[in-house]
Scaffold this active site. Structure first.
Site, PDB file in Angstrom:
ATOM      1  N   HIS A 191      65.934-108.611   6.980  1.00 24.75           N
ATOM      2  CA  HIS A 191      64.556-109.051   6.720  1.00 24.75           C
ATOM      3  C   HIS A 191      64.390-110.558   6.772  1.00 24.75           C
ATOM      4  O   HIS A 191      63.322-111.067   7.082  1.00 24.75           O
ATOM      5  CB  HIS A 191      64.065-108.454   5.412  1.00 24.75           C
ATOM      6  CG  HIS A 191      63.779-107.004   5.574  1.00 24.75           C
ATOM      7  ND1 HIS A 191      64.633-106.025   5.128  1.00 24.75           N
ATOM      8  CD2 HIS A 191      62.777-106.371   6.231  1.00 24.75           C
ATOM      9  CE1 HIS A 191      64.144-104.851   5.473  1.00 24.75           C
ATOM     10  NE2 HIS A 191      63.027-105.025   6.142  1.00 24.75           N
ATOM     11  N   GLU A 433      62.511 -93.398  10.480  1.00 25.28           N
ATOM     12  CA  GLU A 433      63.571 -94.412  10.407  1.00 25.28           C
ATOM     13  C   GLU A 433      64.923 -93.805  10.067  1.00 25.28           C
ATOM     14  O   GLU A 433      65.908 -94.528   9.950  1.00 25.28           O
ATOM     15  CB  GLU A 433      63.269 -95.448   9.328  1.00 25.28           C
ATOM     16  CG  GLU A 433      61.870 -95.954   9.307  1.00 25.28           C
ATOM     17  CD  GLU A 433      61.697 -97.105   8.343  1.00 25.28           C
ATOM     18  OE1 GLU A 433      62.044 -98.230   8.706  1.00 25.28           O
ATOM     19  OE2 GLU A 433      61.217 -96.872   7.213  1.00 25.28           O
ATOM     20  N   ASP A 457      65.815 -99.592  11.190  1.00 24.64           N
ATOM     21  CA  ASP A 457      66.548 -98.705  10.292  1.00 24.64           C
ATOM     22  C   ASP A 457      67.123 -97.506  11.021  1.00 24.64           C
ATOM     23  O   ASP A 457      68.211 -97.038  10.692  1.00 24.64           O
ATOM     24  CB  ASP A 457      65.639 -98.244   9.145  1.00 24.64           C
ATOM     25  CG  ASP A 457      65.570 -99.285   8.040  1.00 24.64           C
ATOM     26  OD1 ASP A 457      66.639 -99.808   7.680  1.00 24.64           O
ATOM     27  OD2 ASP A 457      64.473 -99.594   7.569  1.00 24.64           O
ATOM     28  N   CYS A 504      57.684 -99.674  16.062  1.00 26.88           N
ATOM     29  CA  CYS A 504      57.410-100.946  15.385  1.00 26.88           C
ATOM     30  C   CYS A 504      58.697-101.670  14.978  1.00 26.88           C
ATOM     31  O   CYS A 504      58.644-102.693  14.311  1.00 26.88           O
ATOM     32  CB  CYS A 504      56.503-100.738  14.181  1.00 26.88           C
ATOM     33  SG  CYS A 504      57.256 -99.763  12.886  1.00 26.88           S
TER      34      CYS A 504
HETATM   35  C1  PEP Z   1      62.220-100.744  10.937  1.00 25.71           C
HETATM   36  O1  PEP Z   1      63.077-100.329  10.160  1.00 25.71           O
HETATM   37  O2  PEP Z   1      62.318-100.672  12.182  1.00 25.71           O
HETATM   38  C2  PEP Z   1      60.995-101.393  10.418  1.00 25.71           C
HETATM   39  C3  PEP Z   1      60.041-101.776  11.241  1.00 25.71           C
HETATM   40  O3  PEP Z   1      60.921-101.614   9.085  1.00 25.71           O
HETATM   41  P1  PEP Z   1      61.675-102.827   8.352  1.00 25.71           P
HETATM   42  O4  PEP Z   1      62.228-103.728   9.411  1.00 25.71           O
HETATM   43  O5  PEP Z   1      60.665-103.513   7.480  1.00 25.71           O
HETATM   44  O6  PEP Z   1      62.723-102.123   7.557  1.00 25.71           O
HETATM   45 MG    MG Z   2      62.569-100.069   8.068  1.00 25.59          MG
END
Ligand code: PEP
Ligand code: MG
Length: 585
Positions: A191, A433, A457, A504
């Site tokens: 993150h 995910e 994920d 995403c």
């Molecule tokens: C993902 O896991 O691809 C996602 C978009 O969520 P995050 O990166 O916030 O875990």
């Molecule tokens: Mg995620």
């Protein structure tokens, strides 16, 4: 001069002076000071204790104004502890007698005190032990120098160097003169890396020992595309990178000037490009970069940017602002994705052993219903101001979706009784995910209004590779055939059932993956706002039939090497410049 190789996670080149930040994660090293410096060390500790007290008084006053007496009492207890000589005097004694650094003396004595409380057995004392650990972290953070304090006095462009940066520390960086950062730990989809892209800060993570090789004040070049940090460069190299940086900025400007072009393939297929945001104000950047709306609003950053938990009104104000800035365009708000690397670990007495497999995301929310309801009620209230969709993260069991819908129903009835308006038909979707959700996509597609594939994920859980761990970063690869097979099957299922499906995760913003994703049937992609122009350009150069033929070819490969080499060849053919940009990160 030295070049340190890492993982380029946020594009761009920046040049500045190094500023090293200490870490505050409870793993305090044993270190000593010279005997002649002991009194200075004790004075430093006393000053930090006073700063911690002042900070707690400020927080207590803020929370008292909100009428939250139970939270105010917790802060009173923290103040009492900081005034308690049975806890504080042994810290001074240790520094005096053993010549240890203040951090070590604080960590040792707070831990001892927390252990004593825990051994008393009752739940009340266990809770107090949690408070002691929380307080220890606060005092240690003052000893380390809060990120903002450390950055306050610096002049000129600064490159932050740290062992690890937490997402909340990263949020603080963009308020100062920070032009880039580099860390020992981390991976592409951690993150902190995602935030770096959101904030437009070039960044290289996973450098292993950048904190050892770099001294405060060193001149550094951070090349976020090449994944390299150059320490004390000579004049010739400096000039070369200055030129590269200028060229990169020009390229970005040229791409941005095409932002208003329609997002459509050469053979006329419209592709929806959306932005991933962490703060409502980023919606302006989504629009400026030519995005059609927001495909993922990561609301947990509301928690990371503040010292106290947000109230229902804090949530409501953020969502209302996001709705206002969206002007009726698509806005998918994801419920809290706390846990794992975000927020919860520092509030635990003992961190979870496997936080990424622990109480995170929807599990954390369902286990903390009051907190979850606070957010959901705020979302319902905000929905009266414009269209939103609600998306649930890390769903593994269909019961998690059903339970959330039930909570939303109850909250809707509550709002009706209070005559508070809200949208009664908010689409509820889930992120796919986990392999479990991917394999059961049909069940979810029948109960959710849309699916969004979170590849960050999905890759981590399919390949059993921690997305933030630099030691296994080489194994983390979205081009792995197992991952691609899951994506293909999720998209096929969603299309068969007739509900929207998007991607995403980070691959949605990587030009390399765009032809393949389109070939698999994906028509909606959500990414960091800054990535939209380059992706749009790739989309405009593609034909769906070519993409489908590419997807068929890729489907026959059994290794990620073959997949990557095929994707590179394809992109080289369509848009060689985009290939150059996507190679670094
Ligand atoms: C993902 O896991 O691809 C996602 C978009 O969520 P995050 O990166 O916030 O875990
Ligand atoms: Mg995620």
């Amino acid at each position: 001069m030295e070049a340190i190789k890492g993982i380029g996670v946020s594009s761009g080149i920046a040049i500045g002076r190094a500023l090293k930040l200490s870490e505050v994660d409870g793993r305090v090293q044993f270190r000593t000071v010279e005997a002649k410096n002991v009194s200075t060390e004790i004075a430093r500790m006393d000053r930090c204790l006073q700063e911690a007290k002042d900070q707690i008084v400020r927080m207590r006053n803020k929370i008292t104004l909100r009428g939250d007496d139970s939270a105010a009492r917790i802060f009173d207890f923290h103040l009492e502890l900081l005034g308690d000589s049975t806890l504080i005097q042994p810290i001074r004694d240790d520094i005096q007698r053993e010549c240890v650094i203040a951090e070590y003396a604080v960590a040792e004595n707070f831990k001892k005190f927390a252990d004593q409380l825990r051994k008393m057995g009752s739940e009340m004392f266990v809770q107090k032990a949690i408070d002691v650990i929380d307080l220890e972290r606060r005092v240690l953070s003052h000893l380390a120098g809060r990120t903002t304090d450390r950055l306050a006095g610096v002049k000129g462009p600064v490159v932050v160097i740290a062992h690890e940066l937490t997402p909340s520390q990263t949020v603080e960086l963009h308020r100062a003169h920070v032009v880039a950062f580099a860390t020992d730990g981390g991976g592409l989809t951690g993150h902190t890396s995602i935030l770096a892209r959101a904030l437009g800060l070039p960044a290289v993570v996973g450098c292993t020992k950048v904190t050892i090789d770099v001294e405060d004040g060193d001149t550094l070049i951070v090349d976020g595309d090449g994944g390299v940090v150059i320490v004390r460069p000579d004049d010739a190299l400096l000039a070369r990178y200055q030129l590269l940086a200028r060229e990169g900025q020009q390229r970005q400007r040229a791409l941005r000037s095409d932002a208003g072009q329609p997002s459509i393939t050469r053979d006329g297929m419209p592709i929806t490009l959306l932005g991933n945001i962490e703060f409502p104000d980023e919606i302006d950047a989504v629009m400026e970069n030519g995005g059609a709306g927001v495909g993922l609003y990561r609301t947990e950053f509301l928690y990371l940017a503040s010292e106290v938990a947000p109230t229902e009104d804090d949530h409501y104000e953020s969502y209302r602002r996001a709705i206002e800035l969206s002007h009726g365009r698509q806005l998918i708000i994801r419920t809290l994705d706390l846990g794992a690397d975000k927020y919860t670990q520092v509030h635990l007495v003992e961190a979870e052993r496997n936080p990424f497999l622990g109480l995170r995301s929807i599990r954390f929310c369902l286990a903390n219903p009051e907190m979850f309801k606070t957010q959901l009620r705020a979302l319902l209230r905000a929905s009266a101001h414009g269209p939103i969709k609600i998306m649930l993260p890390l769903v593994t069991h269909v019961m998690e979706l059903r339970q959330t819908k039930m909570i939303l129903n109850d909250l809707g009835e509550e709002l009706d009784e209070e005559n508070i308006p809200f949208d009664r038909n908010i689409p509820i979707g889930i992120m796919v995910e986990t392999p479990a959700a991917a394999l059961m996509a049909r069940v979810f597609a029948n109960e959710a209004r849309f699916l969004s594939i979170g590849t960050n994920d999905l890759v981590q859980y399919t390949l059993a590779v921690d997305r933030g761990n630099e030691r296994v970063a080489g194994l983390y690869n979205a081009a792995n055939p197992a991952v691609l097979m899951l994506i293909k099957s999720i998209v096929r299922t969603a299309r068969h059932v007739g509900i929207d499906v998007s991607v995403c995760g980070e691959i949605a913003g990587q030009p390399l993956f765009i032809p393949l994703l389109l070939g698999m049937g994906v028509r909606t992609l959500s990414m960091s706002p800054g990535q939209i122009p380059a992706v749009k350009r790739v989309v405009r150069g593609l034909e769906i039939e070519q993409c489908e033929s590419l997807a068929r070819r890729v489907g026959s490969f059994d290794s990620d090497r073959q997949v990557l080499s095929c994707l590179r060849d394809e992109l080289r053919r369509i848009d060689p410049e985009a290939l150059a940009g996507s190679e670094g990160g």
